[in-house]
Design a protein around this motif. Structure first.
Motif, PDB file in Angstrom:
ATOM      1  N   UNK A 203      14.515  27.109  -9.599  1.00 27.35           N
ATOM      2  CA  UNK A 203      15.675  26.343 -10.063  1.00 27.35           C
ATOM      3  C   UNK A 203      15.514  26.021 -11.545  1.00 27.35           C
ATOM      4  N   UNK A 204      16.611  26.061 -12.285  1.00 23.44           N
ATOM      5  CA  UNK A 204      16.634  25.486 -13.631  1.00 23.44           C
ATOM      6  C   UNK A 204      17.728  24.428 -13.663  1.00 23.44           C
ATOM      7  N   UNK A 205      17.835  23.707 -14.753  1.00 21.79           N
ATOM      8  CA  UNK A 205      18.733  22.559 -14.804  1.00 21.79           C
ATOM      9  C   UNK A 205      20.199  22.953 -14.915  1.00 21.79           C
ATOM     10  N   UNK A 206      20.483  24.080 -15.570  1.00 21.06           N
ATOM     11  CA  UNK A 206      21.871  24.446 -15.863  1.00 21.06           C
ATOM     12  C   UNK A 206      22.676  24.763 -14.610  1.00 21.06           C
ATOM     13  N   UNK A 207      23.965  24.407 -14.669  1.00 12.36           N
ATOM     14  CA  UNK A 207      24.902  24.903 -13.682  1.00 12.36           C
ATOM     15  C   UNK A 207      25.262  26.338 -14.007  1.00 12.36           C
ATOM     16  N   UNK A 231      21.772  27.583 -11.652  1.00 14.39           N
ATOM     17  CA  UNK A 231      21.109  28.835 -12.015  1.00 14.39           C
ATOM     18  C   UNK A 231      19.716  28.882 -11.394  1.00 14.39           C
ATOM     19  N   UNK A 232      19.352  30.047 -10.885  1.00 12.36           N
ATOM     20  CA  UNK A 232      17.983  30.301 -10.434  1.00 12.36           C
ATOM     21  C   UNK A 232      17.454  31.500 -11.210  1.00 12.36           C
ATOM     22  N   UNK A 233      16.160  31.516 -11.440  1.00 11.08           N
ATOM     23  CA  UNK A 233      15.567  32.528 -12.314  1.00 11.08           C
ATOM     24  C   UNK A 233      14.284  33.110 -11.723  1.00 11.08           C
ATOM     25  N   UNK A 234      13.974  34.345 -12.124  1.00  6.89           N
ATOM     26  CA  UNK A 234      12.656  34.911 -11.906  1.00  6.89           C
ATOM     27  C   UNK A 234      12.474  35.823 -10.712  1.00  6.89           C
ATOM     28  N   UNK A 235      13.407  35.832  -9.751  1.00 11.22           N
ATOM     29  CA  UNK A 235      13.224  36.668  -8.576  1.00 11.22           C
ATOM     30  C   UNK A 235      12.169  36.117  -7.626  1.00 11.22           C
ATOM     31  N   UNK A 236      11.954  36.803  -6.517  1.00 15.90           N
ATOM     32  CA  UNK A 236      11.010  36.331  -5.506  1.00 15.90           C
ATOM     33  C   UNK A 236      10.233  37.496  -4.916  1.00 15.90           C
ATOM     34  N   UNK A 237       9.401  37.187  -3.950  1.00 16.88           N
ATOM     35  CA  UNK A 237       8.614  38.219  -3.278  1.00 16.88           C
ATOM     36  C   UNK A 237       9.479  39.154  -2.455  1.00 16.88           C
ATOM     37  N   UNK A 245      12.895  40.719 -14.183  1.00 13.11           N
ATOM     38  CA  UNK A 245      13.174  40.670 -15.620  1.00 13.11           C
ATOM     39  C   UNK A 245      13.455  39.236 -16.029  1.00 13.11           C
ATOM     40  N   UNK A 246      13.002  38.875 -17.210  1.00 12.55           N
ATOM     41  CA  UNK A 246      13.211  37.511 -17.702  1.00 12.55           C
ATOM     42  C   UNK A 246      14.682  37.197 -17.924  1.00 12.55           C
ATOM     43  N   UNK A 247      15.496  38.198 -18.231  1.00 10.88           N
ATOM     44  CA  UNK A 247      16.913  37.961 -18.524  1.00 10.88           C
ATOM     45  C   UNK A 247      17.770  37.902 -17.269  1.00 10.88           C
ATOM     46  N   UNK A 248      17.245  38.272 -16.129  1.00  8.38           N
ATOM     47  CA  UNK A 248      18.034  38.314 -14.907  1.00  8.38           C
ATOM     48  C   UNK A 248      18.460  36.911 -14.479  1.00  8.38           C
ATOM     49  N   UNK A 249      19.746  36.741 -14.169  1.00  6.88           N
ATOM     50  CA  UNK A 249      20.282  35.447 -13.752  1.00  6.88           C
ATOM     51  C   UNK A 249      20.694  35.484 -12.289  1.00  6.88           C
ATOM     52  N   UNK A 250      20.399  34.402 -11.582  1.00 12.82           N
ATOM     53  CA  UNK A 250      20.861  34.236 -10.215  1.00 12.82           C
ATOM     54  C   UNK A 250      21.573  32.905 -10.080  1.00 12.82           C
ATOM     55  N   UNK A 251      22.155  32.655  -8.907  1.00  9.10           N
ATOM     56  CA  UNK A 251      22.884  31.407  -8.676  1.00  9.10           C
ATOM     57  C   UNK A 251      22.726  31.018  -7.215  1.00  9.10           C
ATOM     58  N   UNK A 252      22.802  29.702  -6.947  1.00  7.98           N
ATOM     59  CA  UNK A 252      22.730  29.229  -5.571  1.00  7.98           C
ATOM     60  C   UNK A 252      23.298  27.817  -5.520  1.00  7.98           C
TER      61      UNK A 252
END
Length: 269
Positions: A203-207, A231-237, A245-252
């Motif tokens: 999780x990061x702080x941004x919407x 926004x969620x970042x970084x991917x998972x197992x 990738x560092x630039x990849x953006x996710x959401x939840x």
């Protein structure tokens, strides 16, 4: 208050040579969580073209490949103040010490997961609320997270083979275990941070705002304060290599949790 610093200095601090210096660390006394100092600087956030996919035809036939960087445009300059960020993803042992000793799924040294955005923020608030504490904590902004993940690197591509296995736990690691791994077992990035990619999403702080990059301020940008999805970042197992990738953006949704979703913290002061 945001302080201006020359662009040339920011770019210098973003250089690989700076990132390779021995990191400054600080230990949070209640949990023993180590934090690493990230120097202020400027970087190019996001991507300016479609991400370079490996020659493997499998990647090019995946539906996700066509829109791989759709919300990572436009690539734009961002400058961040220096900040302390946790060296590892928040671990179950850290969570149990601050929140509830009976919570946190998995071994003590595994990243805590299955927590909502609000629960992650509650942990940050409690961590900074110890007796006589003058220190506070928060989730990183999206810009801080990407800057820390890049470790001074200007470009990135989809990793493959040994490169991917050495830098991240993802869905094709050699041991085939579909579960989070103990924090910090793979090599750190150039800033001294572990598991910025893979293991659990963070999780990061941004919407989440799809076109946030067209609205970002130059200095310490934030977006989507009232957004329901964060926004969620970084991917998972469980993620594909193309998402390591560092630039990849996710959401939840902020009020929902996933067993593949955790967090790390920034020390505010």
């Amino acid at each position: 208050m945001i302080r201006y610093f020359p662009l040339a200095l920011g770019l210098m601090l973003c250089s690989g040579a700076q990132a390779q210096n021995a990191p400054r660390t600080w230990i949070e006394p209640r949990t023993g969580m180590p934090f690493v100092w990230i120097p202020k600087g400027c970087f190019q956030m996001g991507t300016d073209t479609a991400v370079a996919l490996p020659p493997d035809a499998m990647f090019r036939h995946l539906p996700a490949a066509r829109d791989l960087a759709a919300d990572e445009h436009p690539r734009h300059e961002v400058c961040v103040e220096g900040f302390w960020i946790s060296k590892y993803e928040t671990r179950n042992a850290d969570w149990r010490r601050i929140m509830d000793p009976k919570t946190g799924i998995g071994a003590a040294d595994h990243p805590v997961s299955g927590v909502t955005w609000s629960q992650a923020r509650a942990f940050a608030e409690r961590l900074g609320a110890g007796p006589g504490s003058k220190i506070s904590f928060r989730l990183p902004t999206e810009a801080e997270w990407e800057y820390a993940c890049r470790g001074g690197a200007a470009e990135e591509s989809v990793p493959t083979g040994r490169e991917a296995s050495d830098r991240a736990w993802y869905n094709k690691n050699e041991d085939g275990t579909a579960a989070p791994r103990p924090a910090g077992k793979l090599a750190a990035n150039a800033f001294g941070l572990h598991d910025m990619l893979g293991n659990v999403w963070e999780w990061v702080d941004d919407g989440y705002v799809a076109d946030a990059y067209a609205r970002h301020d130059l200095f310490d940008p934030r977006a989507g304060e009232s957004a329901a999805d964060r926004v969620i970042r970084g991917g998972s197992h469980r993620s594909e290599p193309m998402h390591m990738r560092c630039a990849n953006r996710g959401r939840y949704p902020a009020d929902e949790s996933l067993p593949t979703l955790g967090f790390r913290l920034v020390r505010s002061k």
